[in-house]
Design a protein around this motif. Structure first.
Motif, PDB file in Angstrom:
ATOM      1  N   ILE A  52       0.837  -1.200   0.000  1.00 14.79           N
ATOM      2  CA  ILE A  52       0.000   0.000   0.000  1.00 14.79           C
ATOM      3  C   ILE A  52       0.871   1.248   0.000  1.00 14.79           C
ATOM      4  O   ILE A  52       0.645   2.192  -0.762  1.00 14.79           O
ATOM      5  CB  ILE A  52      -0.939   0.017   1.223  1.00 14.79           C
ATOM      6  N   ASP A  53       1.887   1.257   0.863  1.00 13.20           N
ATOM      7  CA  ASP A  53       2.758   2.425   1.026  1.00 13.20           C
ATOM      8  C   ASP A  53       3.808   2.452  -0.083  1.00 13.20           C
ATOM      9  O   ASP A  53       4.539   1.481  -0.296  1.00 13.20           O
ATOM     10  CB  ASP A  53       3.441   2.368   2.400  1.00 13.20           C
ATOM     11  N   ASP A  54       3.909   3.574  -0.773  1.00  8.81           N
ATOM     12  CA  ASP A  54       4.863   3.698  -1.881  1.00  8.81           C
ATOM     13  C   ASP A  54       6.312   3.526  -1.442  1.00  8.81           C
ATOM     14  O   ASP A  54       7.161   3.141  -2.260  1.00  8.81           O
ATOM     15  CB  ASP A  54       4.697   5.063  -2.567  1.00  8.81           C
ATOM     16  N   LYS A  55       6.591   3.786  -0.181  1.00 11.48           N
ATOM     17  CA  LYS A  55       7.980   3.661   0.269  1.00 11.48           C
ATOM     18  C   LYS A  55       8.443   2.202   0.283  1.00 11.48           C
ATOM     19  O   LYS A  55       9.649   1.919   0.346  1.00 11.48           O
ATOM     20  CB  LYS A  55       8.158   4.271   1.659  1.00 11.48           C
ATOM     21  N   ASN A  56       7.479   1.259   0.199  1.00  7.88           N
ATOM     22  CA  ASN A  56       7.822  -0.158   0.144  1.00  7.88           C
ATOM     23  C   ASN A  56       7.711  -0.728  -1.266  1.00  7.88           C
ATOM     24  O   ASN A  56       7.734  -1.942  -1.454  1.00  7.88           O
ATOM     25  CB  ASN A  56       6.914  -0.953   1.083  1.00  7.88           C
ATOM     26  N   ALA A  57       7.595   0.150  -2.250  1.00  8.69           N
ATOM     27  CA  ALA A  57       7.392  -0.298  -3.631  1.00  8.69           C
ATOM     28  C   ALA A  57       8.543  -1.167  -4.136  1.00  8.69           C
ATOM     29  O   ALA A  57       8.348  -2.024  -5.010  1.00  8.69           O
ATOM     30  CB  ALA A  57       7.208   0.908  -4.541  1.00  8.69           C
ATOM     31  N   SER A  58       9.738  -0.962  -3.602  1.00  7.65           N
ATOM     32  CA  SER A  58      10.882  -1.760  -4.043  1.00  7.65           C
ATOM     33  C   SER A  58      10.731  -3.230  -3.668  1.00  7.65           C
ATOM     34  O   SER A  58      11.414  -4.100  -4.214  1.00  7.65           O
ATOM     35  CB  SER A  58      12.180  -1.209  -3.441  1.00  7.65           C
ATOM     36  N   LYS A  59       9.829  -3.519  -2.733  1.00  6.57           N
ATOM     37  CA  LYS A  59       9.586  -4.904  -2.305  1.00  6.57           C
ATOM     38  C   LYS A  59       8.455  -5.565  -3.094  1.00  6.57           C
ATOM     39  O   LYS A  59       8.158  -6.739  -2.890  1.00  6.57           O
ATOM     40  CB  LYS A  59       9.240  -4.930  -0.810  1.00  6.57           C
ATOM     41  N   ASP A  60       7.816  -4.808  -3.986  1.00  7.91           N
ATOM     42  CA  ASP A  60       6.750  -5.383  -4.806  1.00  7.91           C
ATOM     43  C   ASP A  60       7.344  -6.371  -5.815  1.00  7.91           C
ATOM     44  O   ASP A  60       8.479  -6.208  -6.264  1.00  7.91           O
ATOM     45  CB  ASP A  60       6.010  -4.286  -5.576  1.00  7.91           C
ATOM     46  N   PHE A  61       6.558  -7.374  -6.176  1.00  9.98           N
ATOM     47  CA  PHE A  61       7.034  -8.341  -7.157  1.00  9.98           C
ATOM     48  C   PHE A  61       5.850  -9.069  -7.791  1.00  9.98           C
ATOM     49  O   PHE A  61       4.736  -9.031  -7.280  1.00  9.98           O
ATOM     50  CB  PHE A  61       7.988  -9.358  -6.513  1.00  9.98           C
ATOM     51  N   SER A  62       6.114  -9.692  -8.916  1.00 10.20           N
ATOM     52  CA  SER A  62       5.136 -10.541  -9.586  1.00 10.20           C
ATOM     53  C   SER A  62       5.721 -11.938  -9.726  1.00 10.20           C
ATOM     54  O   SER A  62       6.941 -12.119  -9.725  1.00 10.20           O
ATOM     55  CB  SER A  62       4.784  -9.981 -10.964  1.00 10.20           C
ATOM     56  N   PHE A  63       4.840 -12.925  -9.833  1.00 13.81           N
ATOM     57  CA  PHE A  63       5.338 -14.289  -9.982  1.00 13.81           C
ATOM     58  C   PHE A  63       4.350 -15.134 -10.781  1.00 13.81           C
ATOM     59  O   PHE A  63       3.154 -14.889 -10.792  1.00 13.81           O
ATOM     60  CB  PHE A  63       5.612 -14.938  -8.618  1.00 13.81           C
ATOM     61  N   LYS A  64       4.905 -16.114 -11.472  1.00 11.62           N
ATOM     62  CA  LYS A  64       4.100 -17.037 -12.246  1.00 11.62           C
ATOM     63  C   LYS A  64       3.539 -18.147 -11.357  1.00 11.62           C
ATOM     64  O   LYS A  64       4.209 -18.623 -10.442  1.00 11.62           O
ATOM     65  CB  LYS A  64       4.939 -17.670 -13.361  1.00 11.62           C
ATOM     66  N   CYS A  65       2.321 -18.550 -11.658  1.00 14.58           N
ATOM     67  CA  CYS A  65       1.690 -19.685 -10.988  1.00 14.58           C
ATOM     68  C   CYS A  65       0.631 -20.243 -11.936  1.00 14.58           C
ATOM     69  O   CYS A  65       0.241 -19.577 -12.900  1.00 14.58           O
ATOM     70  CB  CYS A  65       1.068 -19.271  -9.656  1.00 14.58           C
ATOM     71  N   HIS A  66       0.178 -21.450 -11.719  1.00 20.96           N
ATOM     72  CA  HIS A  66      -0.870 -22.041 -12.555  1.00 20.96           C
ATOM     73  C   HIS A  66      -0.524 -21.951 -14.041  1.00 20.96           C
ATOM     74  O   HIS A  66      -1.331 -21.552 -14.871  1.00 20.96           O
ATOM     75  CB  HIS A  66      -2.220 -21.397 -12.244  1.00 20.96           C
ATOM     76  N   ARG A  67       0.732 -22.312 -14.322  1.00 12.42           N
ATOM     77  CA  ARG A  67       1.201 -22.415 -15.693  1.00 12.42           C
ATOM     78  C   ARG A  67       1.819 -23.789 -15.894  1.00 12.42           C
ATOM     79  O   ARG A  67       2.534 -24.279 -15.024  1.00 12.42           O
ATOM     80  CB  ARG A  67       2.236 -21.328 -16.003  1.00 12.42           C
ATOM     81  N   HIS A  68       1.547 -24.382 -17.048  1.00 14.76           N
ATOM     82  CA  HIS A  68       2.040 -25.717 -17.334  1.00 14.76           C
ATOM     83  C   HIS A  68       2.970 -25.685 -18.538  1.00 14.76           C
ATOM     84  O   HIS A  68       2.573 -25.211 -19.617  1.00 14.76           O
ATOM     85  CB  HIS A  68       0.870 -26.664 -17.619  1.00 14.76           C
ATOM     86  N   PRO A  69       4.205 -26.187 -18.412  1.00 15.87           N
ATOM     87  CA  PRO A  69       5.129 -26.240 -19.554  1.00 15.87           C
ATOM     88  C   PRO A  69       4.560 -27.119 -20.665  1.00 15.87           C
ATOM     89  O   PRO A  69       3.917 -28.142 -20.395  1.00 15.87           O
ATOM     90  CB  PRO A  69       6.401 -26.848 -18.958  1.00 15.87           C
ATOM     91  N   GLN A  70       4.792 -26.726 -21.910  1.00 14.13           N
ATOM     92  CA  GLN A  70       4.326 -27.489 -23.066  1.00 14.13           C
ATOM     93  C   GLN A  70       5.525 -28.095 -23.791  1.00 14.13           C
ATOM     94  O   GLN A  70       6.483 -27.395 -24.113  1.00 14.13           O
ATOM     95  CB  GLN A  70       3.537 -26.581 -24.013  1.00 14.13           C
TER      96      GLN A  70
END
Length: 353
Positions: free
Chosen positions: A231-249
Motif C-alpha cells: 500500500i505504502d509507496d515507500k515499500n514499492a521496491s519490495k513489490d514483485f510478480s510471480f508465475k503460478c498455474h502455468r504448465h510447460p508445453q
C-alpha cells in the motif's frame, strides 16, 4: 519478474482423504466464506441462485443447514462480524440477508435493489461501531450500506466494472476492476479513494486479496500470474510478480496459462493460497518468495476457496469456472465443495531471510 523457489520437501499434498460436502450446490460455486465467529459454519454462493450454509462439524453429515434464495446466479457472499447474518449478491442486482438468529432456518430479507448491473462482490465491515456492507458492481460503482437503511449511504464511481474486492481489519478496501485498474480505499474515510493504480500484470485481474496486516495485497490474473503490491509507496521496491498455474508445453517454449480464480490468506501464518482453472492449489510464502506446498489436480477448475477462522480447514469449490465462456459449458461438469484438513507444514512460513 521475481521467481519463487520451492522449499525442500514441498511435495504435492494428498487430497484423497478430503471430505466432500453433501448437498453441494447445483451449479458453479462462486464464493466460499467461513463464519468469522464459528469455525464450523461455511457459506457458499452459487450460480444455482442460492447461498447455502453448512455445518462442517456434523459427524458424517455436512448437508446444508439452511439457505438464502435469489432470483438469479449469486456471485458473492459474506458474513457480519458477529457471525449472525449472511448476505448474498449477484446477477439479480439485489442484496439479500439470511438472519441465522431468527429460528432454525433463519429469516430471509431483501436489503435493497442495489445496482443497475449485476453485483460482483459484497463485503462487510464495521464503521463507527455500526455494521456496514460494501458492494461492487459491473455498473462501475461501489456502494456503502447501513443495514438500518434501504438506500446507499455512499457511492464511489470506479474506473471500470468491479471484478473483485477485499476488506481487511475494517480499515482497508482494495477494489480490482476491468482494464487492470485497482482502487485502494481507507475505510476510516470510505467515500474517498486513497489511491488508484494500474495492475503491473499484462492482462485482466480476476481476484484480489489483502494481507493479514493490511499493508499489502495480491492480485491474480487470467494469465496464470500474481502481483504482490504494498500500500505504502515507500515499500514499492519490495513489490514483485510471480508465475503460478502455468504448465510447460513439450511442443512449445511457451507455458500454457490458467486463470487464477481465488486467493485466500491463512489467518495465522499469513501465507497465501492460489487456486486456478487448472484445478490446482498452491501455498505461497510471500515474505521469502517461496512456494510452501502444492496440491494435486482435482479434475476440474477450482472456483472459490477459504480458510476457516483457526486456519485448520481449507474449503475449495470445484466446477466449471466459465473461463472459456458459455460454449464450453457442457452442463454436466461435477460441482462439489471439499474440505481439506490443514497441516502446519502446508501453510507455515520459514524465518525471514
Amino acid at each position: 519478474m521475481s521467481r519463487f523457489t520451492s522449499r525442500a520437501g514441498t511435495s504435492t499434498s494428498d487430497l484423497s482423504k478430503d471430505i466432500r460436502i453433501q448437498d453441494s450446490p447445483g451449479d458453479s460455486i462462486s464464493d466460499l466464506r467461513f463464519s468469522p465467529q464459528a469455525d464450523h459454519l461455511l457459506a457458499a454462493s452459487s450460480w444455482d441462485n442460492t447461498v447455502k450454509v453448512y455445518d462442517i462439524n456434523r459427524p458424517g453429515n455436512t448437508k446444508g443447514v439452511t439457505q438464502l434464495g435469489h432470483d438469479a446466479p449469486v456471485l458473492s457472499c459474506c458474513w457480519t462480524s458477529d457471525g449472525q447474518r449472511v448476505f448474498g449478491a449477484g446477477v439479480d442486482k439485489t442484496i439479500r440477508m439470511l438472519d441465522l438468529g431468527a429460528g432454525s432456518q433463519g429469516q430471509t430479507t431483501q436489503i435493497a435493489a442495489a445496482h443497475d448491473e449485476p453485483i460482483r462482490s459484497v463485503q462487510s465491515f464495521i464503521f463507527n461501531q455500526s455494521q456496514m456492507l460494501v458492494t461492487g458492481s459491473w455498473d462501475k460503482t461501489i456502494k456503502y450500506w447501513d443495514l438500518r437503511q434501504q438506500t446507499a449511504i455512499g457511492t464511489i464511481t470506479c474506473k471500470d466494472r468491479v471484478y473483485s474486492m477485499s476488506v481487511r481489519n475494517d480499515k482497508l478496501l482494495v477494489v480490482a476492476t476491468a482494464d487492470r485498474w485497482v482502487h485502494i480505499i481507507d475505510l476510516t474515510n470510505p467515500t474517498t479513494v486513497f489511491k488508484t493504480i494500474r495492475s503491473p500484470m499484462k492482462h485482466e485481474t480476476r481476484v484480489v486479496s489483502t494481507s493479514t496486516d493490511g499493508t499489502a495485497y495480491i492480485l491474480g490474473g487470467i494469465e496464470g500470474r500474481c502481483a504482490f503490491k504494498h500500500i505504502d509507496d515507500k515499500n514499492a521496491s519490495k513489490d514483485f510478480s510471480f508465475k503460478c498455474h502455468r504448465h510447460p508445453q513439450t511442443s512449445s517454449t511457451t507455458d500454457k496459462a490458467y486463470a487464477v480464480n481465488a486467493i485466500s490468506v491463512h489467518p495465522v501464518h499469513g501465507t497465501s493460497s492460489t487456486a486456478g482453472s487448472d484445478g490446482t492449489v498452491h501455498i505461497w510464502d510471500t515474505d521469502n518468495k517461496s512456494r510452501v506446498k502444492g496440491f494435486a489436480e482435482v479434475g476440474a477448475a477450482i472456483t472459490a476457496t477459504d480458510f476457516n477462522k483457526n486456519g485448520n480447514v481449507f474449503a475449495y469449490g470445484v466446477g466449471y469456472d466459465w473461463s472459456k465462456g458459455y460454449a464450453f459449458s457442457k452442463g454436466e461438469e461435477e460441482r462439489r465443495i471439499a474440505l481439506h484438513e490443514v497441516r502446519e507444514d502446508e501453510v507455515k512460513t520459514k524465518a525471514k531471510r
